[in-house]
Design a protein around this motif. Structure first.
Motif, PDB file in Angstrom:
ATOM      1  N   GLY A   1      40.923  36.430  42.903  1.00  0.00           N
ATOM      2  CA  GLY A   1      42.401  36.227  42.546  1.00  0.00           C
ATOM      3  C   GLY A   1      42.482  36.343  40.957  1.00  0.00           C
ATOM      4  N   ARG A   2      43.613  36.960  40.563  1.00  0.00           N
ATOM      5  CA  ARG A   2      43.673  37.191  39.095  1.00  0.00           C
ATOM      6  C   ARG A   2      45.201  37.072  38.883  1.00  0.00           C
ATOM      7  N   GLU A   3      45.686  36.332  37.809  1.00  0.00           N
ATOM      8  CA  GLU A   3      46.974  36.179  37.480  1.00  0.00           C
ATOM      9  C   GLU A   3      47.323  37.456  36.327  1.00  0.00           C
ATOM     10  N   GLU A   4      48.257  38.276  36.766  1.00  0.00           N
ATOM     11  CA  GLU A   4      48.475  39.453  35.749  1.00  0.00           C
ATOM     12  C   GLU A   4      49.925  38.962  35.271  1.00  0.00           C
TER      13      GLU A   4
ATOM     14  N   PRO B   1      50.994  37.436  40.524  1.00  0.00           N
ATOM     15  CA  PRO B   1      49.729  37.144  40.904  1.00  0.00           C
ATOM     16  C   PRO B   1      48.958  38.221  41.819  1.00  0.00           C
ATOM     17  N   LEU B   2      47.742  38.392  41.762  1.00  0.00           N
ATOM     18  CA  LEU B   2      47.181  39.507  42.393  1.00  0.00           C
ATOM     19  C   LEU B   2      46.144  38.868  43.167  1.00  0.00           C
ATOM     20  N   PHE B   3      45.811  38.968  44.514  1.00  0.00           N
ATOM     21  CA  PHE B   3      44.990  38.609  45.451  1.00  0.00           C
ATOM     22  C   PHE B   3      44.290  39.835  46.222  1.00  0.00           C
ATOM     23  N   LEU B   4      43.030  39.663  46.075  1.00  0.00           N
ATOM     24  CA  LEU B   4      42.138  40.784  46.996  1.00  0.00           C
ATOM     25  C   LEU B   4      41.412  40.156  47.950  1.00  0.00           C
ATOM     26  N   ILE B   5      41.456  40.338  49.076  1.00  0.00           N
ATOM     27  CA  ILE B   5      40.316  39.962  50.211  1.00  0.00           C
ATOM     28  C   ILE B   5      39.601  41.087  50.923  1.00  0.00           C
TER      29      ILE B   5
END
Length: 609
Positions: free
Chosen positions: A262-265, A269-273
């Protein structure tokens, strides 16, 4: 064949070959199971984590670039000006939407990063401008997407909204005028999923999901049926954390390993799974296990072949030599390997050496036996000659006493010296070796007697290493040499000198006797050397034959009727018999004109008292 036991060569070869197979396999297996496995897992985990992190950066960069393109018309105010004209009645709705569609098409239709665009004018319930580069028609849009984004379009916010609908990433932006902040429409851009996923630095990109909220729809690319059925995505989504700048969670379920990043742009909010099968995660390690197993199985015939080879090359020849050694130990001297073929040159050499050793042992055994017979014959001969040493010593003692009573000290010393020489020669203790000091005592006694005979004609010098006085030497080896030097050297001249030098070097003791006298011809020296070389150790009691007529002629010419006496021959034969053919007598004529007789014996350990 020998019965194999724990001390046998066969058993040790078997153990060696087994250990040679088990130890490498054990070490490799232990290394793989413990050290390499841990390193591999850590490295694989690190590669996946770095890949997800880098993929997130690339995805964010591509989305941010698309957002920038969606914001550009607002800053340029082309659409705002066109809306003002339309609102003031300067153009009719058809021309307004035509010009808007033309502008949208020039900005987004030819850009492969987008699949389609849609423009909603304010207070309209359907897109007035729409175009798809991928064939995704307006009717599909209205059916699959329109209803799901109505809330986002109707919201009163100019922030970009990222929504995944029908596995498509939509960028939704409400458009406002800059001058008076009035909403005049909404822009919907669908990003090209393939372009978004293209060349991401992760191995199984089809197992990567992108979403923009904990409960949002997951954007995927490619087939993920198996991943979805395992519910690994659900588990990862449940563990997502919001409000953090960056985080990474891991999970494991149903044969899959999952990672959630997870990363807050700034705008979203951007999440990669990401999910990967256990079989794929451990693929290289499992392949290595299989390789080790195959290598271990292949090594079995190799080890067995090596054992058979060592058996033929070492064990069988050694067994043959051991059997022959046992036979020799049982007294069967002279046995040889015979015509049996040895497997290599080394064992050919050992077999040949063994044959020669066996023959030499038999030869030496026979020689010792013959020597004992010779000694018995000599003792019988002494008895037959009616020599009574006890009587002789008593007689000499009486003569010595009488000389002392008469005051004749010279005669007394001569009798004492003669007694010493006779006692040393009789060897009543039957010793083969004596101390060097004892041998020199006999020599001194003999030289005293000779000095009484020759007077000032005989000069004696000595150079003796006193550290050798306790060295063992064969009995009666110096006196015959000195007697020969006096006979063939001093007797022939008016005055002569005898020099005795004893020293040691490189494990050998050298007893040198040098005498002056008439020069000895080179032919005579060569004859003496040949006679010494041809002495055979066969019967220690057999006397050497006389010299040849030619040798006698040379003796006459050189003034030496017989330069090598029976005593010297005896000394040479006894030394060779006791120590081997590499020891014995040597003769030479140094540059100073003297005649050198050298005795060479091994430097044995000093006797212990």
């Amino acid at each position: 064949m020998m019965k194999p036991d724990s001390n046998s060569l066969r058993y040790k070869i078997l153990v060696f070959m087994a250990v040679s197979w088990l130890i490498p396999i054990g070490i490799i297996t232990a290394f793989i199971l413990f050290s390499y496995r841990n390193v591999y897992l850590e490295k694989n985990e690190k590669l996946i984590e770095d890949g997800i992190n880098n993929a997130a950066s690339i995805v964010a960069m591509r989305i941010n670039e698309a957002i920038r393109l969606s914001q550009k018309p607002t800053y340029e105010r082309d659409w705002e000006n066109l809306w003002d004209i339309y609102e003031d009645g300067g153009i009719n709705p058809g021309n307004f939407y035509s010009e808007m569609n033309a502008s949208l098409k020039s900005k987004y239709y030819m850009d492969k990063r987008f699949d389609f665009y849609a423009f909603y004018a304010e207070d309209t319930d359907a897109p007035k401008c729409y175009s798809s580069r991928t064939g995704y028609g307006l009717h599909l849009y209205q059916k699959e997407i329109h209803e799901k984004i109505k809330d986002a379009i109707s919201s009163d916010s100019n922030y970009i909204q990222t929504i995944v609908v029908d596995n498509r990433l939509l960028l939704i932006r409400n458009l406002y005028t800059v001058s008076n902040y009035r909403k005049y429409g909404s822009l919907v851009l669908a990003m090209n999923t393939e372009a978004l996923y293209k060349e991401l630095p992760i191995e199984k990109v089809e197992n990567l999901g992108i979403l923009f909220g904990k409960d949002a729809e997951v954007l995927t690319w490619g087939s993920q049926e198996q991943v979805r059925t395992e519910n690994i995505y659900n588990r990862l989504q449940e563990g997502m954390q919001t409000g953090r700048t960056e985080y990474l969670n891991k999970s494991h379920a149903g044969g899959f390993r999952g990672y959630a990043f997870g990363r807050e742009e700034d705008a979203y909010p951007l999440f990669l799974i990401y999910a990967v099968k256990d079989s794929e995660f451990y693929q290289s390690l499992n392949e290595l296990y299989r390789i080790v197993l195959v290598v271990a199985l292949l090594l079995i015939p190799v080890v067995y072949s090596a054992y058979r080879y060592l058996k033929n090359q070492i064990e069988i020849p050694v067994e043959q030599l051991v059997i022959l050694s046992k036979n020799i130990m049982e007294g069967k001297f002279g046995m040889t390997v015979g015509e049996k073929n040895m497997p290599n040159a080394e064992f050919d050499y050992l077999a040949d050496s063994f044959d020669r050793m066996s023959k030499q042992i038999k030869y030496l055994f026979d020689s010792v036996y013959n020597e004992k017979l010779a000694r018995k014959d000599a003792q019988i001969a002494a008895l037959q000659a009616q020599i009574n040493p006890h009587f002789l010593n008593n007689t000499l003692e009486m003569m010595n006493w009488q000389a002392r009573m008469s005051g004749d000290i010279a005669v007394c010393k001569m009798i004492e010296s003669l007694s010493i020489v006779l006692d040393h020669n009789m060897n009543r203790s039957n010793r083969a070796e004596v101390y060097l000091s004892e041998e020199l005592r006999c020599v001194d006694a003999y030289l005293y007697i000779m000095s009484m005979r020759f007077g000032q004609r005989l000069l004696v010098e000595k150079e003796i290493d006193e550290s050798l006085l306790r060295t063992r030497v064969p009995q009666l080896i110096l006196q015959p040499i000195i007697e020969n030097a006096i006979l063939h050297g001093i007797e022939k001249v008016n005055k002569g000198k005898i020099k005795i030098c004893i020293h040691a070097d490189k494990g050998r003791v050298f007893l040198d006797v040098l005498n002056t006298g008439k020069p000895v011809l080179d032919e005579e020296i060569e004859r003496i050397r040949k006679e010494l070389l041809t002495v055979e150790i066969e019967n220690a009691s057999t006397e050497m034959k006389d010299s040849s007529p030619d040798s006698e002629e040379l003796n006459k010419k050189s003034g030496h009727s017989k330069h090598i006496s029976i005593g010297i021959r005896n000394v040479h034969k006894r030394i060779r018999l006791m120590y081997g053919v590499q020891y014995g007598l040597e003769v030479s004529t140094p540059d100073d004109g003297t005649f050198l007789t050298r005795i060479v014996i091994p430097n044995d350990a000093i006797w212990q008292e």
